[in-house]
Design an enzyme around this catalytic site. Structure first.
Site, short mmCIF file in Angstrom:
data_model
loop_
_atom_site.label_atom_id
_atom_site.label_comp_id
_atom_site.label_asym_id
_atom_site.label_seq_id
_atom_site.Cartn_x
_atom_site.Cartn_y
_atom_site.Cartn_z
N ASN A 9 0.87 -1.18 0.00
CA ASN A 9 0.00 0.00 0.00
C ASN A 9 0.90 1.23 0.00
OD1 ASN A 9 -1.78 2.06 0.54
ND2 ASN A 9 -2.29 1.37 2.63
N LYS A 11 0.15 4.30 -0.28
CA LYS A 11 -0.46 5.50 0.31
C LYS A 11 -0.22 6.72 -0.58
CE LYS A 11 -0.13 3.29 4.77
NZ LYS A 11 -0.08 3.40 6.20
N HIS A 95 -9.57 1.17 4.83
CA HIS A 95 -8.29 1.32 5.53
C HIS A 95 -8.50 2.22 6.75
CE1 HIS A 95 -4.20 2.54 6.40
NE2 HIS A 95 -3.83 1.42 5.81
N GLU A 97 -6.87 4.59 7.87
CA GLU A 97 -6.70 6.03 7.61
C GLU A 97 -7.98 6.62 7.02
OE1 GLU A 97 -3.03 5.62 5.43
OE2 GLU A 97 -2.09 4.97 7.29
N GLU A 167 -5.54 -5.13 10.45
CA GLU A 167 -4.52 -4.12 10.68
C GLU A 167 -4.80 -3.38 11.99
OE1 GLU A 167 -2.49 -2.85 6.80
OE2 GLU A 167 -4.28 -1.64 6.99
N GLY A 173 2.27 2.12 10.77
CA GLY A 173 3.22 3.23 10.64
C GLY A 173 3.93 3.58 11.94
N SER A 213 3.26 -2.30 10.26
CA SER A 213 4.70 -2.39 10.48
C SER A 213 5.30 -3.74 10.12
CB SER A 213 5.05 -1.99 11.93
OG SER A 213 4.64 -0.65 12.17
P1 PGA Z 1 2.75 0.21 7.66
O1 PGA Z 1 1.28 0.42 7.00
O2 PGA Z 1 3.29 -1.09 7.06
O3 PGA Z 1 3.54 1.41 7.24
O4 PGA Z 1 2.53 0.09 9.11
C1 PGA Z 1 0.41 -0.65 6.78
C2 PGA Z 1 -0.87 -0.16 6.18
O5 PGA Z 1 -1.29 0.97 6.50
O6 PGA Z 1 -1.51 -0.87 5.37
#
Ligand code: PGA
Length: 252
Positions: A9, A11, A95, A97, A167, A173, A213
């Protein structure tokens, strides 16, 4: 046997030409992969150029979001119909976010999921608890509500197309990955929910990815868990070397 999926992803990162460079670097780094499905999810503006760069490759293309209508007066939105037209096979839905920053709710996410399926594409439905919810002992309740409403009115026959990504919000993140045991516990719980609603056969077929992560040094342990069928990778998918290593995770 569920074929693993490793999805990147990206982003809000990478111009169209940078995205093509990244996917080419990834192809050089990972070589041909046939024991896992590899997916990349660039920003909307890079989808068409990445689709062209991926022609003839087994790497699949995902969008990071969509609007649940096909066409019409919806200024600024992009539909699964249009995503299919430019070569996407998957769409990330719900997601954290989008849930947190854009206030998307489960019922709206369910509409998107249905719209993605209606085009014959695969939704990647993201679910996961916040730290506050986990600490309040509400993790199972949150996962249950997000799964049940997210998959409301979905036919059992469509479930093979659906991918779920667990997740935990506190792991996204932050560099704080769930432990292997925490991931397995949540994944087994989610598979149990699928079993209750769609039956044992289907629950055994649905791929449940872990996200939050995921890095080269923790992917092998996560992938060794019986109910972890892949990874949704944010930060580490932006570096061909790291993502290449994640793709070639070592099976137990
Ligand atoms: P990250 O993000 O691997 O940077 O933690 C995962 C995601 O948001 O799908």
């Amino acid at each position: 046997m569920r074929k693993p999926i490793i999805a990147g992803n990206w982003k809000l990162h990478k111009t169209a030409s940078e995205a093509v460079e990244l996917v080419k670097a990834l192809q050089r780094q990972a070589g041909p992969v046939d024991d896992a499905e590899i997916i990349v999810a660039p920003v909307f503006t890079a989808l068409a150029t990445v689709a062209a760069a991926l022609e003839g490759s087994s790497i699949r293309l995902a969008a990071q979001n969509c609007y649940p209508e096909k066409t019409g007066a919806f200024t600024g939105e992009v539909s699964p119909f249009l995503l299919k037209d430019i070569g996407c096979s998957h769409v990330i839905i719900g997601h954290s976010e989008r849930r947190q920053i854009f206030k998307e709710e489960d019922a709206f996410i369910n509409r998107k999921l249905k719209a993605v399926l209606a085009e014959g594409l695969s939704p990647i439905l993201c679910i996961g608890e916040t730290l506050e919810e986990r600490e309040a002992g509400r993790m199972f309740e949150v996962l249950s509500v997000q799964t049940k409403i997210g998959l409301d009115e979905i036919a059992a026959s469509d479930m093979e197309k659906v991918v779920i990504a667990y997740e935990p919000v506190w792991a996204i993140g932050t560099g704080k990955t769930a432990t292997n045991e925490q991931a397995q516990e949540a994944h087994a719980f989610i598979r149990g929910l699928l079993r209750e609603t769609f039956g044992a056969d289907i629950s055994e077929k649905v791929r449940i990815l872990y996200g939050g992560s995921v890095k080269p040094d923790n992917v092998d342990g996560l992938m060794a868990q019986p109910d972890v069928d892949g990874a949704l990778v944010g930060g580490a998918s932006l570096k061909a070397e790291d993502f290449g290593r994640i793709i070639s995770f070592r099976r137990p």
